[in-house]
Enzyme design. Structure first.
Site, PDB file in Angstrom:
ATOM      1  N   GLU A   1     -42.680 -64.667 -29.413  1.00  0.00           N
ATOM      2  CA  GLU A   1     -43.625 -65.787 -29.465  1.00  0.00           C
ATOM      3  C   GLU A   1     -43.487 -66.728 -28.270  1.00  0.00           C
ATOM      4  O   GLU A   1     -44.334 -67.598 -28.060  1.00  0.00           O
ATOM      5  CB  GLU A   1     -43.413 -66.594 -30.758  1.00  0.00           C
ATOM      6  CG  GLU A   1     -43.829 -65.876 -32.026  1.00  0.00           C
ATOM      7  CD  GLU A   1     -45.327 -65.918 -32.274  1.00  0.00           C
ATOM      8  OE1 GLU A   1     -46.061 -66.454 -31.426  1.00  0.00           O
ATOM      9  OE2 GLU A   1     -45.765 -65.406 -33.316  1.00  0.00           O
TER      10      GLU A   1
ATOM     11  N   GLU B   1     -26.419 -50.543 -36.890  1.00  0.00           N
ATOM     12  CA  GLU B   1     -25.718 -51.805 -36.632  1.00  0.00           C
ATOM     13  C   GLU B   1     -24.239 -51.588 -36.322  1.00  0.00           C
ATOM     14  O   GLU B   1     -23.568 -52.474 -35.794  1.00  0.00           O
ATOM     15  CB  GLU B   1     -25.874 -52.763 -37.801  1.00  0.00           C
ATOM     16  CG  GLU B   1     -25.166 -52.389 -39.064  1.00  0.00           C
ATOM     17  CD  GLU B   1     -25.324 -53.461 -40.146  1.00  0.00           C
ATOM     18  OE1 GLU B   1     -24.306 -53.784 -40.765  1.00  0.00           O
ATOM     19  OE2 GLU B   1     -26.440 -53.962 -40.344  1.00  0.00           O
TER      20      GLU B   1
END
Length: 299
Positions: free
Chosen positions: A81, A112
């Protein structure tokens, strides 16, 4: 390390599945609301992290967002954004998510623990950069290795975690503890922990933008009007700040090719784009001092 609160059982968990859905819904909403308060205890750390990010972008550095799983989605959303909201060059924003950004609804969990690719992804790190590392547990191998690499390179490390005393916070220059309660559905950190992470990440990037001079009186002023919605917004911002008419704001935006800061200066009296650009350059791209300089009488 203290026991991980993100893996503990919530006091309301017993018999949860036997309750009416509306009762469960209220409990879920309450847990999210409580999680949203957790950044209030980390305002100093969040502000310091934002300053580090602003120093990087105000100079020659870059931002790196590193995370896995749900935390990775929160981090990626904030990073992606920054261009549209604050006009940050996408080339200066890097997203490293364990396993890569998902291309489907499947998000593998084993990644992960896999630190392969981090050395390559962070190979260009310098002391001018800032690395934002996010992990609910604060123990995820992918994020811990990223923090170690960043520290070795001399980059600033902003660490966000939801468990006190965790390794990630200990490795961070700017440790941000978001002390959320155990999840109503135990271990589902996309819920309360994720909500707190999203708020903290939004705070970091917005405070960074304020520090860089990309916010004026609560308005975004460093975006480019590239579509009808943004042109309407840019015109309204220029009119509100300078008192210009819509026609004047529209003409100024045409002259600036949609860049809002120079368009505002044109509406405020700058003679041409050259002067608007010069004013912004002299003020380190900050609109307010550029406007004040424009108001000063010429000798």
């Amino acid at each position: 390390m203290l026991p991980r609160t993100t893996e503990q059982l919530h006091p309301q968990a017993e018999g949860l599945d036997t309750q009416p859905l509306t009762t469960i819904a209220r409990a879920l909403a309450d847990s999210q609301r409580q999680a949203a308060d957790s950044p209030l205890a980390a305002l100093t750390e969040i502000s310091n992290g934002a300053r580090a990010m602003a120093r990087s972008l105000g100079g020659t550095g870059n931002l790196y967002y590193v995370a896995a799983g749900s935390s990775g989605l929160m981090a990626a959303a904030d990073a992606m954004e920054l261009g549209g909201t604050f006009g940050i060059d996408e080339a200066r924003i890097h997203i490293l998510m364990a396993g890569g950004l998902p291309q489907s609804a499947r998000m593998p969990g084993a990644t992960e623990d896999d630190t392969e690719g981090l050395t390559e992804g962070l190979a260009l790190l310098t002391p001018d950069d800032t690395v934002i590392v996010v992990s609910a547990s604060g123990t995820t191998p992918f994020t811990l290795e990223a923090a170690r690499i960043a520290r070795k390179a001399g980059a600033a490390v902003v660490g966000i975690a939801n468990n006190p005393g965790c390794p990630l916070l200990e490795l961070s220059d700017h440790p941000i503890l978001l002390a959320t309660a155990p999840e109503l559905v135990s271990g589902s950190t996309r819920m309360g922990a994720g909500t707190a992470q999203k708020i903290a990440l939004n705070m970091l990037s917005t405070l960074m933008a304020v520090e860089l001079g990309h916010v004026h009186d609560g308005m975004m002023v460093n975006f480019r009007a590239e579509n009808a919605k943004l042109r309407t917004r840019a015109e309204a911002v220029a009119m509100r700040i300078t008192g210009a008419t819509q026609a004047q704001a529209r003409t100024a935006l045409e002259m600036s090719r949609g860049a809002v800061k120079p368009a505002i200066l044109l509406c405020a009296g700058a003679t041409d784009m050259a002067q608007a650009t010069e004013l912004l350059s002299a003020s380190s791209d900050r609109l307010r001092p550029a406007l004040e300089q424009l108001k000063k009488p010429t000798a």
